[in-house]
Scaffold this active site. Structure first.
Site, mmCIF file in Angstrom:
data_model
loop_
_atom_site.group_PDB
_atom_site.id
_atom_site.type_symbol
_atom_site.label_atom_id
_atom_site.label_comp_id
_atom_site.label_asym_id
_atom_site.label_seq_id
_atom_site.Cartn_x
_atom_site.Cartn_y
_atom_site.Cartn_z
ATOM 1 N N HIS A 147 39.780 -91.055 41.321
ATOM 2 C CA HIS A 147 39.227 -91.811 40.948
ATOM 3 C C HIS A 147 39.685 -92.847 39.786
ATOM 4 O O HIS A 147 39.899 -94.098 39.538
ATOM 5 C CB HIS A 147 37.518 -91.773 40.213
ATOM 6 C CG HIS A 147 37.026 -92.569 39.811
ATOM 7 N ND1 HIS A 147 35.729 -93.350 40.665
ATOM 8 C CD2 HIS A 147 37.023 -93.305 38.542
ATOM 9 C CE1 HIS A 147 35.259 -94.213 40.119
ATOM 10 N NE2 HIS A 147 35.920 -94.614 38.828
ATOM 11 N N GLU A 148 40.608 -92.383 38.468
ATOM 12 C CA GLU A 148 40.749 -93.458 37.192
ATOM 13 C C GLU A 148 42.792 -93.733 37.978
ATOM 14 O O GLU A 148 42.343 -94.591 37.295
ATOM 15 C CB GLU A 148 41.194 -92.226 35.991
ATOM 16 C CG GLU A 148 39.696 -91.558 35.855
ATOM 17 C CD GLU A 148 38.954 -92.460 35.571
ATOM 18 O OE1 GLU A 148 38.929 -94.243 35.089
ATOM 19 O OE2 GLU A 148 37.290 -92.358 35.149
ATOM 20 N N HIS A 151 41.510 -96.739 40.241
ATOM 21 C CA HIS A 151 41.493 -97.670 39.093
ATOM 22 C C HIS A 151 43.338 -98.747 38.551
ATOM 23 O O HIS A 151 43.256 -100.063 37.890
ATOM 24 C CB HIS A 151 41.088 -97.884 37.723
ATOM 25 C CG HIS A 151 40.008 -97.100 37.886
ATOM 26 N ND1 HIS A 151 39.076 -97.916 38.244
ATOM 27 C CD2 HIS A 151 38.967 -96.707 37.479
ATOM 28 C CE1 HIS A 151 37.124 -98.148 38.025
ATOM 29 N NE2 HIS A 151 37.127 -96.880 38.360
ATOM 30 N N GLU A 224 33.751 -99.918 40.593
ATOM 31 C CA GLU A 224 33.493 -98.256 41.111
ATOM 32 C C GLU A 224 33.814 -97.353 42.471
ATOM 33 O O GLU A 224 34.339 -96.564 42.464
ATOM 34 C CB GLU A 224 32.030 -97.898 40.382
ATOM 35 C CG GLU A 224 32.615 -98.231 38.771
ATOM 36 C CD GLU A 224 33.815 -97.404 38.664
ATOM 37 O OE1 GLU A 224 33.273 -96.022 38.358
ATOM 38 O OE2 GLU A 224 34.068 -97.075 36.937
#
Length: 295
Positions: A147-148, A151, A224
């Site tokens: 997930h990070e 980003h 997100e």
């Protein structure tokens, strides 16, 4: 949540510092027009230069600020098998998404949390809390890291910086218009800018910055969902869903005072306008629907 809060608070602090510095140096006196109305074109250019400047300064020091405020320690040499695995996982994902290996750090918090920041996708920092490493299994940790990393790969910090630059421009512009109005119309000062202008401008800038942050938060909430799908692609839908469920099962634990607002916030209503993340249940539902659509 950490990366957004750090970015916003740093950005607001820089704007306030710039305003105070410019006032002390007398630069803003140029805009006083010797008692006449403000030159709005000149003010808009002035606002854009310092608005985008403040945003990009925030971005440039984001890694340094994140390390200082969270106590994150970059892993130079793994101390155990888990740290070695974490480094290898980030390295593997970096190759998949096509970015340079970011710095990997662990910060001392019992709360399950993680963040990514950096001036560019090839100069990034990915950090996870000790609480996350202690509480999640490797599949779930891999999903959070994915997930990070999404980003970072998606350039979300740069995107938010550009949006923040636009927001800053209008905050600076309108705060000075408000200050000018108070100084001229209410306080009847007809030459230069008096103390009323500077006090009103500073107060309006802080208030408008806080209100305008809702725009940045809205974009963050949308990003997100994209990062969740990126984490799912890198580590599997069920692992990403499992990680989110684990986050949703516990109340965020107290963080250090300077980090008090960095935890996950799923509140609805007015408070949700200032939340960088959508509710956990909405994120899980989106992933489940995506997994079902993909068969």
């Amino acid at each position: 949540m950490k990366r957004i809060f750090l970015f916003l608070m740093t950005n607001i602090a820089i704007l306030v510092l710039l305003s105070i510095t410019l006032s002390l140096l007398g630069v803003e006196g140029i805009l006083a027009e010797n008692g006449s109305d403000l030159d709005l074109n000149a003010l808009l250019i002035f606002s854009a230069v310092f608005g985008f400047g403040g945003a990009f300064i925030s971005l440039a020091i984001s890694k340094w600020m994140a390390k200082r405020m969270t106590g994150a320690v970059v892993i130079k040499s793994p101390n155990n098998n888990l740290e070695k695995w974490l480094i290898e996982t980030v390295e593997k994902q970096a190759k998949i998404v096509g970015i340079r290996m970011p710095e990997v750090a662990i910060f001392p918090s019992t709360s399950m949390n993680a963040f990514a920041t950096g001036a560019s996708k090839n100069k990034a920092l990915v950090a996870v809390s000790q609480g996350l490493l202690d509480s999640m299994n490797k599949n779930e940790i891999e999903a959070v890291v994915g997930h990070e990393m999404s980003h970072v790969a998606n350039g979300d910090m740069v995107t938010l910086t550009l949006i923040q630059g636009v927001v800053n421009t209008f905050v600076i512009f309108f705060s000075r218009v408000i200050g000018h109005f108070v100084d001229r119309v209410i306080l009847k000062n007809q030459r230069g800018h008096g103390i009323g202008y500077f006090v009103t401008t500073l107060f309006a800038q802080i208030v408008l910055s806080i209100l305008a942050s809702t725009i940045v938060m809205y974009v963050s909430r949308k990003r997100e969902f994209v990062a969740d799908t990126g984490g799912a692609d890198l580590a599997g839908h069920q692992n990403m869903i499992s990680a989110l469920k684990r986050l949703g099962q516990v109340e965020p634990q107290a963080l250090p005072e300077q980090m008090a607002a960095f935890g996950i916030n799923d509140k609805k209503g007015f408070a949700s306008w200032f939340s960088s993340h959508p509710p956990i249940e909405d994120r899980i539902a989106a992933l489940e629907a995506r997994a079902k659509a993909q068969g």
